[in-house]
Design an enzyme around this catalytic site. Structure first.
Site, mmCIF file in Angstrom:
data_model
loop_
_atom_site.group_PDB
_atom_site.id
_atom_site.type_symbol
_atom_site.label_atom_id
_atom_site.label_comp_id
_atom_site.label_asym_id
_atom_site.label_seq_id
_atom_site.Cartn_x
_atom_site.Cartn_y
_atom_site.Cartn_z
ATOM 1 N N GLU A 163 0.918 -1.319 0.313
ATOM 2 C CA GLU A 163 0.201 0.337 0.149
ATOM 3 C C GLU A 163 0.588 1.325 -0.194
ATOM 4 O OE1 GLU A 163 -2.703 -0.381 3.568
ATOM 5 O OE2 GLU A 163 -3.302 -2.498 2.296
ATOM 6 N N ASN A 204 2.173 -5.391 -2.563
ATOM 7 C CA ASN A 204 0.728 -5.325 -2.936
ATOM 8 C C ASN A 204 -0.300 -4.354 -2.399
ATOM 9 O OD1 ASN A 204 -1.807 -7.664 -2.214
ATOM 10 N ND2 ASN A 204 -1.377 -6.898 0.304
ATOM 11 N N HIS A 240 -10.937 -5.711 -1.972
ATOM 12 C CA HIS A 240 -11.682 -5.695 -0.814
ATOM 13 C C HIS A 240 -13.293 -4.757 -1.968
ATOM 14 C CE1 HIS A 240 -9.723 -6.751 2.791
ATOM 15 N NE2 HIS A 240 -8.268 -6.503 1.609
ATOM 16 N N GLU A 269 -6.489 -10.777 -0.960
ATOM 17 C CA GLU A 269 -7.468 -10.467 0.240
ATOM 18 C C GLU A 269 -9.032 -10.166 -0.277
ATOM 19 O OE1 GLU A 269 -6.174 -7.387 2.515
ATOM 20 O OE2 GLU A 269 -3.823 -7.599 2.211
ATOM 21 N N ASP A 271 -12.278 -10.373 -0.602
ATOM 22 C CA ASP A 271 -14.468 -11.003 0.522
ATOM 23 C C ASP A 271 -14.951 -9.260 -0.307
ATOM 24 O OD1 ASP A 271 -13.450 -7.713 1.246
ATOM 25 O OD2 ASP A 271 -12.585 -8.296 3.729
HETATM 26 O O1 9MR Z 1 -7.506 -7.983 8.843
HETATM 27 C C1 9MR Z 1 -7.277 -6.867 9.168
HETATM 28 C C2 9MR Z 1 -7.914 -5.737 10.238
HETATM 29 O O2 9MR Z 1 -7.634 -7.695 11.874
HETATM 30 C C3 9MR Z 1 -6.685 -5.242 11.087
HETATM 31 O O3 9MR Z 1 -7.363 -4.648 11.933
HETATM 32 C C4 9MR Z 1 -6.521 -4.772 9.712
HETATM 33 C C5 9MR Z 1 -5.495 -2.985 10.887
HETATM 34 O O4 9MR Z 1 -5.062 -2.437 10.301
HETATM 35 O O5 9MR Z 1 -6.210 -5.100 8.920
HETATM 36 C C6 9MR Z 1 -6.251 -5.714 8.233
HETATM 37 O O6 9MR Z 1 -6.095 -6.299 7.335
HETATM 38 C C7 9MR Z 1 -5.728 -5.418 6.495
HETATM 39 C C8 9MR Z 1 -4.249 -6.346 5.933
HETATM 40 O O7 9MR Z 1 -2.994 -6.230 6.504
HETATM 41 C C9 9MR Z 1 -4.380 -4.986 4.295
HETATM 42 N N1 9MR Z 1 -4.671 -4.385 3.069
HETATM 43 C C10 9MR Z 1 -5.812 -3.882 4.444
HETATM 44 C C11 9MR Z 1 -6.846 -5.361 5.421
HETATM 45 C C12 9MR Z 1 -7.720 -4.848 5.493
HETATM 46 O O8 9MR Z 1 -7.932 -3.298 6.945
#
Ligand code: 9MR
Length: 446
Positions: A163, A204, A240, A269, A271
């Site tokens: 990111e 990513n 997402h 990722e 969903d």
């Molecule tokens: O799913 C993850 C969640 O449990 C955490 O609280 C969050 C914190 O930043 O991160 C989520 O995962 C993220 C991933 O690491 C990177 N892309 C976005 C995902 C969803 O926020």
């Protein structure tokens, strides 16, 4: 050259043998070479791909959670346990225990592991943001070296940088960007290759699933890395999706253009918010998209059950809160068990076309030469879109039509160069005043 169907049959036999050797559940051999698989991991394996999920270490002890994980999936991504704040909360002091639990659970059952993530602005402990450039560079170096060494040889793919771009294609102003400058991504990838030569190294990001300013910027970066020999093996598309951010209509074209740069692509990722048939249809289309891009090597959903999703109100996963299989699950399984698809590991890759530009800039003017290359199938007409920097004006062009002289311009093929054989190229050019560097051409085949 063996035929496509023979290759597919051989591949299927090999994959079934491999799936059996790995102890993957759910492969049912019906008769002869015909087969159907009954789990996501086994069905994906028949197509030479993995099907993974994000997991949380603190749920591994729950029997329903572990049962579905062990039965259905062939890859895992620790959802939070490999992030910087989890692994190195204080400088130089590493805590691998929670992530170790996930890695040993997965590898003990023949699943591969995606490492997520080494360099990211979020879930970054406060001490990192307070460092000056010299200290940040050494902290980043040490973090990559220590973490990758700990699991050397055990991680299929690492999200080396996560990111790093904004929606408009500019760089996100993270501590890494601000202190180390544009070169920090390249530095991270070079360190990562040296730390674990066998891991695939991915960039990513989210909202890069279709062609837009952000994915164009990532594309330009990957193109630049490949041209200069900076190590990069894969690009992760988080995917997402919800009503505000639907599955883009050019998803496949976008994944294919990255694949055509010579990197694997992975859906990392996934969903999709929603329910019932609408959600199922979206999951089907995403699965088919990956199967139809030869270098799309696997799909990871961002969690097993809606109960533990990061977006629980959106019910975005394949299993409901009671671990019941949703319509979306069946749609994905059927798509994985569907017809012939592009195998993931054989060039040439993708269909459509790609475009690269080489610009000769001088004081006050420029000439751009654009090379248009066909993918795995013949192209019978193409168009290249690019946006010139403000102030640049085209005064002449050749071997293509053009829609405008400045700003966003669409070049179409000339009568004589619309047809391009698979893997072959043609060129067109333009001359202008002002500054013509820094453009990203995007090719579309008609
Ligand atoms: O799913 C993850 C969640 O449990 C955490 O609280 C969050 C914190 O930043 O991160 C989520 O995962 C993220 C991933 O690491 C990177 N892309 C976005 C995902 C969803 O926020």
């Amino acid at each position: 050259m063996i035929s496509r169907s023979l290759r597919a049959t051989t591949r299927k036999a090999l994959v079934l043998a491999a799936a059996g050797a790995m102890g993957l559940a759910g492969v049912v051999v019906l008769s002869g070479t015909a087969s159907a698989a009954t789990t996501l991991g086994a069905s994906a394996a028949e197509k030479g791909r993995y099907f993974g999920t994000a997991v949380a270490a603190n749920h591994l002890g729950e029997s329903d959670y572990a049962n579905v994980l062990n039965t259905e999936f062939s890859s895992v991504t620790p959802e939070n346990e490999m992030k910087w704040d989890a692994l190195e909360p204080n400088r130089g002091s590493f805590n691998f225990a929670n992530a170790d639990r996930i890695v040993s659970h997965a590898r003990g059952r023949g699943m591969s592991v995606r490492g997520h993530t080494l360099v990211w602005h979020s879930q970054l402990p406060g001490w990192v943001g307070g460092l000056d450039a010299t200290n940040l560079r050494s902290a980043m170096t040490n973090h990559i070296n220590q973490v990758m060494a700990h699991w050397r040889g055990q991680i299929h793919s690492w999200d080396v940088v996560n990111e790093a771009f904004e929606e408009n294609g500019s760089r996100r102003q993270s501590p890494f960007q601000q202190r180390l400058g544009n070169g920090f991504i390249e530095e991270a990838f070079r360190l990562a290759r040296a730390a674990d030569a066998n891991a695939k190294l991915c960039y990513n990001d989210y909202n890069t699933d279709g062609q837009n300013a952000k994915s164009n910027a990532v594309y330009a970066m990957v193109q630049d890395f490949k041209s200069r020999g900076v190590p990069i093996d894969c690009v992760g598309f988080q995917s997402h999706f919800n009503a505000q951010s639907p599955v883009p209509s050019d998803y496949r074209a976008n994944l294919a253009r990255f694949a055509n740069l010579g990197v694997d692509v992975q859906i990392t990722e996934l969903d999709i918010e929603g329910s019932g048939t609408a959600q199922a249809n979206n999951f089907r289309s995403v699965t088919e998209t990956c199967l139809n891009v030869s270098r799309c090597t696997g799909i990871t959903v961002w969690g097993i059950t809606d109960k533990y999703s990061w977006r629980p109100n959106g019910t975005p996963l394949l299993f409901d809160s009671n671990y019941g299989k949703k319509a979306a699950y069946t749609a994905v399984l059927n798509a994985l068990n569907g017809g012939e698809t592009d195998p993931p590991d054989e060039p040439p890759t993708g269909s459509g076309c790609t475009a690269t530009v080489s610009t000769n800039q001088w004081q006050g003017g420029f000439v751009g030469t654009v090379k248009v290359t066909a993918g795995a199938t013949a192209v019978n007409g193409w168009a290249v879109a690019l946006t010139l920097p403000s102030g640049a004006v085209i005064v002449n062009s050749w071997n293509a039509s053009r829609s405008a002289n400045s700003g966003a311009i669409r070049f179409g093929n000339a009568a004589h160069n619309g047809a391009i054989a698979p893997g072959q190229s043609t060129e067109f050019g333009y001359q202008g005043t002002g500054t013509g560097t820094g453009v990203t051409p995007v090719c579309t085949a008609s």
